[in-house]
Write a protein that holds these residues in place. Structure first.
Motif, PDB file in Angstrom:
ATOM      1  N   LEU A 129      -5.935  -0.157  -1.299  1.00 58.86           N
ATOM      2  CA  LEU A 129      -5.703  -0.821  -2.306  1.00 58.86           C
ATOM      3  C   LEU A 129      -4.287  -0.177  -2.917  1.00 58.86           C
ATOM      4  O   LEU A 129      -3.626  -1.681  -3.814  1.00 58.86           O
ATOM      5  CB  LEU A 129      -7.148   0.075  -3.653  1.00 58.86           C
ATOM      6  N   TYR A 130      -3.546   0.867  -2.971  1.00 58.26           N
ATOM      7  CA  TYR A 130      -1.860   0.617  -3.210  1.00 58.26           C
ATOM      8  C   TYR A 130      -1.532  -0.053  -2.399  1.00 58.26           C
ATOM      9  O   TYR A 130      -0.762  -1.254  -3.588  1.00 58.26           O
ATOM     10  CB  TYR A 130      -1.809   2.029  -2.571  1.00 58.26           C
ATOM     11  N   GLN A 131      -1.693  -0.549  -1.061  1.00 55.86           N
ATOM     12  CA  GLN A 131      -0.955  -1.660  -0.482  1.00 55.86           C
ATOM     13  C   GLN A 131      -0.967  -2.818  -1.213  1.00 55.86           C
ATOM     14  O   GLN A 131      -0.477  -3.448  -1.137  1.00 55.86           O
ATOM     15  CB  GLN A 131      -1.252  -2.027   1.314  1.00 55.86           C
ATOM     16  N   ASP A 132      -2.244  -3.358  -1.367  1.00 53.81           N
ATOM     17  CA  ASP A 132      -2.938  -4.949  -2.372  1.00 53.81           C
ATOM     18  C   ASP A 132      -1.830  -4.483  -3.320  1.00 53.81           C
ATOM     19  O   ASP A 132      -1.677  -5.947  -3.635  1.00 53.81           O
ATOM     20  CB  ASP A 132      -4.067  -4.304  -2.294  1.00 53.81           C
ATOM     21  N   LEU A 133      -1.508  -3.610  -4.133  1.00 49.35           N
ATOM     22  CA  LEU A 133      -0.773  -3.831  -5.059  1.00 49.35           C
ATOM     23  C   LEU A 133       0.447  -4.286  -5.440  1.00 49.35           C
ATOM     24  O   LEU A 133       0.573  -5.138  -5.708  1.00 49.35           O
ATOM     25  CB  LEU A 133      -1.561  -2.075  -5.946  1.00 49.35           C
ATOM     26  N   ARG A 134       0.456  -3.817  -4.524  1.00 55.88           N
ATOM     27  CA  ARG A 134       2.292  -3.399  -3.934  1.00 55.88           C
ATOM     28  C   ARG A 134       2.433  -4.669  -3.423  1.00 55.88           C
ATOM     29  O   ARG A 134       3.877  -5.677  -3.824  1.00 55.88           O
ATOM     30  CB  ARG A 134       2.637  -2.643  -2.561  1.00 55.88           C
ATOM     31  N   LEU A 135       1.649  -5.795  -2.614  1.00 52.85           N
ATOM     32  CA  LEU A 135       1.967  -6.986  -2.422  1.00 52.85           C
ATOM     33  C   LEU A 135       1.932  -7.579  -3.036  1.00 52.85           C
ATOM     34  O   LEU A 135       2.774  -8.749  -3.302  1.00 52.85           O
ATOM     35  CB  LEU A 135       0.879  -7.135  -1.138  1.00 52.85           C
ATOM     36  N   ALA A 136       1.275  -7.723  -3.842  1.00 56.22           N
ATOM     37  CA  ALA A 136       0.646  -8.689  -4.883  1.00 56.22           C
ATOM     38  C   ALA A 136       1.767  -8.929  -5.619  1.00 56.22           C
ATOM     39  O   ALA A 136       2.866  -9.611  -6.255  1.00 56.22           O
ATOM     40  CB  ALA A 136      -0.152  -9.022  -6.051  1.00 56.22           C
ATOM     41  N   GLU A 137       2.271  -7.038  -6.030  1.00 51.63           N
ATOM     42  CA  GLU A 137       4.044  -7.554  -7.011  1.00 51.63           C
ATOM     43  C   GLU A 137       5.111  -8.267  -5.924  1.00 51.63           C
ATOM     44  O   GLU A 137       5.918  -9.115  -7.141  1.00 51.63           O
ATOM     45  CB  GLU A 137       3.535  -5.991  -7.052  1.00 51.63           C
TER      46      GLU A 137
END
Length: 71
Positions: free
Chosen positions: A20-28
Protein backbone atom coordinates in the motif's frame (compact mmCIF):
# COMPACT_ATOMS: atom_id res chain seq x y z
CA UNK A 1 3.60 -0.24 -18.01
CA UNK A 2 7.25 -0.46 -16.98
CA UNK A 3 6.46 0.92 -13.52
CA UNK A 4 3.40 -1.33 -13.13
CA UNK A 5 5.33 -4.48 -14.00
CA UNK A 6 8.14 -3.65 -11.59
CA UNK A 7 5.63 -2.80 -8.85
CA UNK A 8 3.87 -6.15 -9.29
CA UNK A 9 7.14 -8.06 -9.18
CA UNK A 10 8.27 -6.19 -6.07
CA UNK A 11 4.87 -6.67 -4.38
CA UNK A 12 5.41 -10.43 -4.27
CA UNK A 13 7.98 -9.97 -1.50
CA UNK A 14 6.29 -7.12 0.40
CA UNK A 15 3.79 -7.08 3.24
CA UNK A 16 0.34 -5.61 2.67
CA UNK A 17 1.29 -2.34 4.36
CA UNK A 18 4.46 -2.14 2.26
CA UNK A 19 2.48 -2.73 -0.94
CA UNK A 20 0.00 0.00 0.00
CA UNK A 21 2.88 2.37 0.76
CA UNK A 22 4.51 1.50 -2.57
CA UNK A 23 1.24 2.12 -4.43
CA UNK A 24 0.78 5.51 -2.75
CA UNK A 25 4.33 6.64 -3.59
CA UNK A 26 4.00 5.42 -7.18
CA UNK A 27 0.67 7.20 -7.64
CA UNK A 28 2.26 10.41 -6.41
CA UNK A 29 5.10 10.06 -8.91
CA UNK A 30 2.98 9.08 -11.91
CA UNK A 31 -0.13 11.27 -11.60
CA UNK A 32 1.59 14.58 -12.39
CA UNK A 33 2.90 13.21 -15.69
CA UNK A 34 0.70 11.28 -18.13
CA UNK A 35 -2.34 10.60 -15.95
CA UNK A 36 -3.40 14.24 -16.19
CA UNK A 37 -2.95 14.19 -19.97
CA UNK A 38 -5.03 11.03 -20.23
CA UNK A 39 -7.84 12.61 -18.22
CA UNK A 40 -7.68 15.72 -20.40
CA UNK A 41 -7.88 13.74 -23.63
CA UNK A 42 -10.63 11.40 -22.48
CA UNK A 43 -12.82 13.41 -20.11
CA UNK A 44 -12.13 17.12 -20.51
CA UNK A 45 -11.56 17.82 -24.21
CA UNK A 46 -12.91 14.43 -25.29
CA UNK A 47 -10.59 14.47 -28.30
CA UNK A 48 -9.18 11.01 -27.47
CA UNK A 49 -5.77 12.27 -28.64
CA UNK A 50 -3.46 12.30 -25.64
CA UNK A 51 -0.02 13.77 -26.16
CA UNK A 52 2.05 11.40 -24.05
CA UNK A 53 5.43 12.37 -22.68
CA UNK A 54 7.05 9.45 -24.52
CA UNK A 55 6.16 8.24 -27.98
CA UNK A 56 6.19 4.52 -27.07
CA UNK A 57 7.31 2.11 -24.34
CA UNK A 58 10.79 1.78 -25.79
CA UNK A 59 11.27 5.55 -25.47
CA UNK A 60 10.74 5.54 -21.70
CA UNK A 61 14.16 6.04 -20.08
CA UNK A 62 15.11 3.47 -17.46
CA UNK A 63 16.19 6.34 -15.21
CA UNK A 64 12.59 7.58 -15.16
CA UNK A 65 11.31 4.14 -14.15
CA UNK A 66 13.97 3.90 -11.43
CA UNK A 67 13.06 7.37 -10.16
CA UNK A 68 9.48 6.25 -9.55
CA UNK A 69 10.84 3.81 -6.95
CA UNK A 70 13.21 6.25 -5.25
CA UNK A 71 11.05 6.89 -2.19
Amino acid sequence: MHVTLRALIRAQSLTLSEVLYQDLRLAESVIPVDFVEGVRALLVDKDNSPKWTHENLEAVPLDLVNAAFAY
